[in-house]
Design a protein around this motif. Structure first.
Motif, PDB file in Angstrom:
ATOM      1  N   ASP A 291      42.074  42.931  47.324  1.00  0.00           N
ATOM      2  CA  ASP A 291      43.465  43.309  47.559  1.00  0.00           C
ATOM      3  C   ASP A 291      43.783  43.314  49.053  1.00  0.00           C
ATOM      4  N   GLU A 292      42.889  43.867  49.861  1.00  0.00           N
ATOM      5  CA  GLU A 292      43.081  43.905  51.314  1.00  0.00           C
ATOM      6  C   GLU A 292      43.294  42.486  51.857  1.00  0.00           C
TER       7      GLU A 292
ATOM      8  N   VAL B  67      46.665  40.887  50.793  1.00  0.00           N
ATOM      9  CA  VAL B  67      47.835  41.405  51.524  1.00  0.00           C
ATOM     10  C   VAL B  67      48.006  40.617  52.819  1.00  0.00           C
TER      11      VAL B  67
ATOM     12  N   LYS C 221      49.111  37.033  52.011  1.00  0.00           N
ATOM     13  CA  LYS C 221      50.471  37.019  51.457  1.00  0.00           C
ATOM     14  C   LYS C 221      51.531  36.882  52.543  1.00  0.00           C
ATOM     15  N   PHE C 222      51.276  37.504  53.692  1.00  0.00           N
ATOM     16  CA  PHE C 222      52.247  37.465  54.784  1.00  0.00           C
ATOM     17  C   PHE C 222      52.024  36.284  55.727  1.00  0.00           C
TER      18      PHE C 222
ATOM     19  N   ASN D 281      54.719  43.257  59.301  1.00  0.00           N
ATOM     20  CA  ASN D 281      54.887  43.376  57.850  1.00  0.00           C
ATOM     21  C   ASN D 281      53.565  43.631  57.136  1.00  0.00           C
ATOM     22  N   MET D 282      52.511  42.922  57.559  1.00  0.00           N
ATOM     23  CA  MET D 282      51.225  43.150  56.885  1.00  0.00           C
ATOM     24  C   MET D 282      50.674  44.533  57.214  1.00  0.00           C
TER      25      MET D 282
ATOM     26  N   LYS E  69      52.396  47.211  57.773  1.00  0.00           N
ATOM     27  CA  LYS E  69      53.162  48.173  56.969  1.00  0.00           C
ATOM     28  C   LYS E  69      52.548  48.317  55.575  1.00  0.00           C
ATOM     29  N   GLU E  70      52.306  47.184  54.905  1.00  0.00           N
ATOM     30  CA  GLU E  70      51.762  47.254  53.547  1.00  0.00           C
ATOM     31  C   GLU E  70      50.313  47.742  53.534  1.00  0.00           C
TER      32      GLU E  70
ATOM     33  N   LYS F 286      48.968  49.814  55.591  1.00  0.00           N
ATOM     34  CA  LYS F 286      49.011  51.274  55.791  1.00  0.00           C
ATOM     35  C   LYS F 286      49.439  51.978  54.513  1.00  0.00           C
ATOM     36  N   GLU F 287      50.457  51.425  53.831  1.00  0.00           N
ATOM     37  CA  GLU F 287      50.919  52.029  52.574  1.00  0.00           C
ATOM     38  C   GLU F 287      49.791  52.111  51.554  1.00  0.00           C
ATOM     39  N   LYS F 288      48.925  51.110  51.532  1.00  0.00           N
ATOM     40  CA  LYS F 288      47.816  51.090  50.573  1.00  0.00           C
ATOM     41  C   LYS F 288      46.634  51.916  51.043  1.00  0.00           C
TER      42      LYS F 288
END
Length: 171
Positions: free
Chosen positions: A83-84, A87, A90-91, A157-158, A160-161, A163-165
């Motif tokens: 997943d890491e 992410v 993805k960006f 952007n990456m 941000k996501e 950190k959220e995860k």
């Protein structure tokens, strides 16, 4: 073909290729052993050529007009690796390497050059196939990645996501 001509040929192949070139395939093309290719690559590197050895083969990074390179600190469990990495991809990021700080050996760096979801899936398949332990197990999940992107917005952007995860180590 003499050794200098062979190294010039190898360099040209790597410059033109968009994918890693396997040492044994270069050896077959040139009618030499894989060990000769390993030696030629070492000589080219010593001459200052930027050649990266990845699990998929050798490559020369393409020159990019403007890139942002960032070393990011992560901490998570082994099951979060896929997943890491996804992410970041993805960006539009590229994961150049993974780095851990070992108490005996100091910095240990593994070249990854993960650019696509396909690369991520292959990396995870290899972990499973070889029952390999990822480097983060040496440090309780703490590791670094050198990440490259086209601009600062992509990095933002990456981050941000990530950190959220809960994957990034915060300041």
């Amino acid at each position: 073909m003499n050794s200098k001509e062979r190294r010039t040929y190898i360099e040209e192949i790597l410059k033109k290729s968009n994918n890693p070139e396997k040492g044994h395939e270069l050896a077959e093309q040139l009618g030499v052993t894989r060990q000769i290719i390993v030696k030629d690559i070492a000589i080219l590197r010593a001459e200052g050529k930027k050649i990266i050895a990845t699990p998929e083969g050798y490559l020369m990074p393409k020159e990019q007009k403007s890139i942002v390179k960032r070393v990011m600190a992560f901490s998570h469990k082994t099951e979060n690796i896929e997943d890491e990495l996804k992410v970041i991809i993805k960006f539009g990021g590229i994961i150049e390497d993974v780095i851990v700080e070992h108490p005996l050996y100091g910095e240990i760096r593994g070249m990854l050059m993960i650019k696509t979801f396909y690369d991520v899936e292959n990396f995870i398949k290899k972990i499973n196939k070889y029952k390999a332990e990822p480097l983060l197990i040496l440090t309780g999940g703490v590791h670094l990645h050198t990440v490259v992107a086209e601009n600062e917005e992509i990095i933002k952007n990456m981050i941000k996501e990530l950190k959220e995860k809960g994957y990034l180590i915060s300041d």
